[in-house]
Each structure stands twice: as structure tokens, then as C-alpha cells.
Design an enzyme around this catalytic site. Structure first.
Site, short mmCIF file in Angstrom:
data_model
loop_
_atom_site.label_atom_id
_atom_site.label_comp_id
_atom_site.label_asym_id
_atom_site.label_seq_id
_atom_site.Cartn_x
_atom_site.Cartn_y
_atom_site.Cartn_z
N THR A 98 0.87 -1.18 0.00
CA THR A 98 0.00 0.00 0.00
C THR A 98 0.90 1.22 0.00
OG1 THR A 98 -1.64 -1.20 1.31
CG2 THR A 98 -1.86 1.20 1.21
N LYS A 173 -7.59 1.32 -2.47
CA LYS A 173 -7.07 0.76 -1.21
C LYS A 173 -7.13 1.82 -0.10
CE LYS A 173 -4.75 -1.46 1.91
NZ LYS A 173 -5.05 -2.70 2.59
N LYS A 241 0.93 4.74 8.61
CA LYS A 241 1.47 5.05 7.27
C LYS A 241 0.31 5.19 6.27
CE LYS A 241 2.20 1.67 4.78
NZ LYS A 241 1.48 0.87 3.79
P1 NAP Z 1 5.72 -6.48 7.40
O1 NAP Z 1 5.34 -7.75 8.05
O2 NAP Z 1 6.34 -5.39 8.21
O3 NAP Z 1 6.72 -6.84 6.18
C1 NAP Z 1 7.34 -5.84 5.43
C2 NAP Z 1 8.19 -6.50 4.35
O4 NAP Z 1 8.80 -5.47 3.55
C3 NAP Z 1 9.34 -7.34 4.92
O5 NAP Z 1 9.57 -8.43 4.05
C4 NAP Z 1 10.51 -6.35 4.86
O6 NAP Z 1 11.77 -6.96 4.84
C5 NAP Z 1 10.22 -5.66 3.57
N1 NAP Z 1 10.85 -4.33 3.43
C6 NAP Z 1 10.49 -3.18 4.07
N2 NAP Z 1 11.26 -2.16 3.69
C7 NAP Z 1 12.14 -2.67 2.77
C8 NAP Z 1 13.17 -2.10 2.01
N3 NAP Z 1 13.48 -0.80 2.08
N4 NAP Z 1 13.86 -2.92 1.17
C9 NAP Z 1 13.55 -4.23 1.07
N5 NAP Z 1 12.58 -4.83 1.77
C10 NAP Z 1 11.87 -4.05 2.62
O7 NAP Z 1 4.49 -5.79 6.65
P2 NAP Z 1 3.17 -6.46 6.05
O8 NAP Z 1 2.10 -6.43 7.10
O9 NAP Z 1 3.50 -7.74 5.36
O10 NAP Z 1 2.76 -5.33 4.99
C11 NAP Z 1 3.39 -5.23 3.71
C12 NAP Z 1 2.55 -4.28 2.84
O11 NAP Z 1 1.22 -4.81 2.72
C13 NAP Z 1 2.42 -2.87 3.45
O12 NAP Z 1 2.40 -1.89 2.43
C14 NAP Z 1 1.07 -2.93 4.15
O13 NAP Z 1 0.49 -1.65 4.29
C15 NAP Z 1 0.29 -3.84 3.20
N6 NAP Z 1 -0.85 -4.55 3.82
C16 NAP Z 1 -0.73 -5.20 5.01
C17 NAP Z 1 -1.85 -5.85 5.55
C18 NAP Z 1 -1.82 -6.56 6.88
O14 NAP Z 1 -2.90 -6.87 7.42
N7 NAP Z 1 -0.65 -6.86 7.44
C19 NAP Z 1 -3.05 -5.87 4.85
C20 NAP Z 1 -3.13 -5.25 3.62
C21 NAP Z 1 -2.02 -4.59 3.11
P3 NAP Z 1 12.48 -7.47 6.21
O15 NAP Z 1 11.95 -8.85 6.46
O16 NAP Z 1 13.92 -7.43 5.92
O17 NAP Z 1 12.08 -6.48 7.30
#
Ligand code: NAP
Length: 299
Positions: A98, A173, A241
Site C-alpha cells: 500500500t 485501497k 502510514k
Molecule cells: P511487514 O510484516 O512489516 O513486512 C514488510 C516487508 O517489507 C518485509 O519483508 C521487509 O523486509 C520488507 N521491506 C520493508 N522495507 C524494505 C526495504 N526498504 N527494502 C527491502 N525490503 C523491505 O508488513 P506487512 O504487514 O507484510 O505489509 C506489507 C505491505 O502490505 C504494506 O504496504 C502494508 O500496508 C500492506 N498490507 C498489510 C496488511 C496486513 O494486514 N498486514 C493488509 C493489507 C495490506 P524485512 O523482512 O527485511 O524487514
């Protein structure tokens, strides 16, 4: 077995479930994650590891990414070892993060200059939806790219809607997130009121969730609040965010969003108290702080 080879970058809470479902659906999968150890469970399921986003894209026809925020997507796509450095003309990038709709349009244009297609395909449905392959996906981009991506998107989601050109997926979104936080605030106020009034919160939840007041937030996160289980399906930091993205995009089109502005400040207060890594349902803690009492389950 599918003929399109898939890459997946970003194996966090969402990405790891989505990547596993692509493997289960029979796609050949190459993965990359910044923290390499997080690739291991996917490798055990049969994925190949890449040494960089560029290498993952070079090995793939369609490259997914699901990372945190706009600068992270820009780094993963445009960085020295980024997707753009490895993707072949005719390949497709699908961004499930997102991020900013405006930045998405710029990225799509940069990729198009090299003959690489792009879809913005942010998702909704939480960690549960990612694990079960039942995400809602709102897709922006060319119709032909959408048609090409559909078999892969169907491996990770159920309701998959092409909503317009690049950027439109992110805009929808953000609309989704306005609804999510509104439900979270309503749930928090409802529990606080019920607690102060002395009714059984489990019975109250059971009574209201099947009626007109029901919501995904209430059904999935209500029980977590009653258990005072603050483990994140979606962290406060990422929720904050998204609200920043909503307020920036709303400012650009002069849309007044007083409710989102209020909830943004409540989440900010929780971040200031060091709670940014808790789940977004911990919004109730901001109201508990104002009220001077906690919601306590009697079961
Ligand atoms: P998360 O568990 O914090 O995972 C974030 C991922 O992004 C990790 O693999 C992290 O790598 C990687 N990352 C972050 N910054 C990076 C960078 N600069 N370079 C390379 N890799 C990077 O987050 P998440 O909940 O999966 O969310 C991911 C996305 O989906 C976000 O945009 C979020 O808003 C969206 N989203 C989440 C949900 C939910 O319910 N969780 C639902 C819908 C949408 P590392 O492992 O090295 O930290």
C-alpha cells in the site's frame, strides 16, 4: 503447472502467505527478502532464493512485491540491484504494497520506458486473508496486464477487481483504509461504552456482530481485544502510514476527512507511547487512556 514464472519480493506478514499460496497453486517461484532468514520457510516449500530483487526479476515473467511504504517500493524497484535492473522487456511487475497513488503512476511510467508492465494491486483481508488466499485485491493498470496477471492473482485472492489505470488500485485501497479505521474506532467506542455500562462483553459481541453493526474488524479483532491480545495482523506503524497516505491524497483533491484526521492523531498518541508494533486494534488503548479505565473481559 503454469507457464509464467513468478518472483516474490518481501516476505513479511502478508508476503509470506501470498508467496506460499502461489507455490501451492503450482507456480515456479523465486523469492527475495531483505532479511534472508525469512526466505527459509518458502525454500522448504520449493521456492528458489535470489540474491537481489534484480536477480528475482531476471528469473521471472511476473514479479510481485509486498514491502512497507513508498520509499521501500522505490528502493526495491529503482535501486542499483532493484527490479528494473533485472526485469526483461515484456515482463510484468505487480505491487501489492500500500503506497502513494501518485508515486505509483511515476513508477509505472519508469517501468514502461523499459517495456515492463506494472499493476498496482494492493490487498485487503489481513494476515488471515494472506494465509488462506482469500484477499480482496484492487487492481490498477492496463486491461491486458490485468488479464495476464489474473491466474496468479487468483492464487492469492478471491475478490479481484480491475478498478482503473495505474494509481487507481492504490486510491481504492486508501478508500478501503478509511473504512477500516472507521470500523476500528466504532468498535473501540462500543466496547468502552459496554464496559462502562457493566454488560458482559462476550455476550455483547456475540449479539451485535451478526446484525447491521457487524464488520470484518469486529469479527476478527473484537475477540482479540477481549483477550487483550495485541499481536499484529497489521501493525499500528503501517496503519499510521496508510492514514498519512490517505490524508496526503485527500489534500491533493481537497476532500475533507475529519474522522480520519482524528484517528490519525489517536494512532500517533499510541506510537508516542511506544506501541507502534502492536496490532491496529490496539486503537482502543488510546480511548482507554482518555477514559481512565480498561476494557476487561470477564470470561
Ligand atoms: P511487514 O510484516 O512489516 O513486512 C514488510 C516487508 O517489507 C518485509 O519483508 C521487509 O523486509 C520488507 N521491506 C520493508 N522495507 C524494505 C526495504 N526498504 N527494502 C527491502 N525490503 C523491505 O508488513 P506487512 O504487514 O507484510 O505489509 C506489507 C505491505 O502490505 C504494506 O504496504 C502494508 O500496508 C500492506 N498490507 C498489510 C496488511 C496486513 O494486514 N498486514 C493488509 C493489507 C495490506 P524485512 O523482512 O527485511 O524487514
Amino acid at each position: 503447472m503454469h507457464t509464467e514464472r513468478i518472483g516474490f519480493i518481501g516476505l513479511g506478514i502478508m508476503g509470506r502467505g501470498m508467496a506460499a499460496n502461489l507455490l501451492r497453486a503450482g507456480f515456479a517461484l523465486t523469492v527475495w527478502n531483505r532479511t534472508a532468514a525469512r526466505m527459509q520457510p518458502l525454500l522448504e516449500l520449493g521456492a528458489h532464493a535470489a540474491a537481489s530483487p534484480a536477480a528475482a526479476a531476471a528469473a521471472s515473467d511476473i514479479t510481485f512485491l509486498c514491502v512497507s511504504d513508498t520509499p521501500d517500493v522505490q528502493a526495491v524497484v529503482l535501486g542499483e540491484q532493484g527490479i528494473l535492473a533485472g526485469a526483461r522487456p515484456g515482463s510484468l511487475v505487480i505491487d501489492c504494497s500500500t503506497i502513494s497513488p501518485a508515486a505509483t503512476k511515476d513508477l509505472a511510467a519508469r517501468l514502461a520506458e523499459r517495456g515492463v508492465g506494472m499493476l498496482d494491486a494492493p490487498v485487503s483481508g489481513g494476515s488471515e486473508g494472506a494465509a488462506k488466499g482469500t484477499l480482496s485485491i484492487m487492481v490498477g493498470g492496463e486491461a491486458a496486464d490485468f488479464a495476464r496477471a489474473l491466474p496468479a492473482l487468483q492464487a492469492v485472492g478471491k475478490a479481484i477487481t480491475h478498478v482503473g489505470p495505474n494509481g487507481a488500485g492504490q486510491t481504492v485501497k486508501l478508500m478501503n483504509q478509511i473504512l477500516v479505521v472507521g470500523h476500528a474506532l466504532a468498535m473501540s467506542e462500543a466496547f468502552l461504552f459496554a464496559q462502562a455500562s457493566g454488560v458482559d462483553l462476550h455476550k455483547a459481541l456475540e449479539a451485535v456482530q451478526a446484525g447491521a453493526a457487524g464488520s470484518w474488524m469486529l469479527s476478527f479483532r473484537g475477540p482479540q481485544i477481549l483477550a487483550r491480545d495485541w499481536r499484529p495482523g497489521f501493525t499500528i506503524d503501517l496503519q499510521q502510514k496508510d492514514l498519512r497516505l490517505v490524508l496526503e491524497a485527500a489534500d491533493a483533491v481537497a476532500a475533507p476527512l475529519p474522522g480520519v484526521s482524528l484517528i490519525f492523531q489517536l494512532y500517533r498518541a499510541l506510537q508516542a507511547r511506544g506501541l507502534g508494533s502492536e496490532g491496529n486494534h490496539a486503537l482502543i488503548k488510546a480511548l482507554e487512556h482518555l477514559a481512565g479505565f480498561e476494557v476487561i473481559s470477564v470470561q
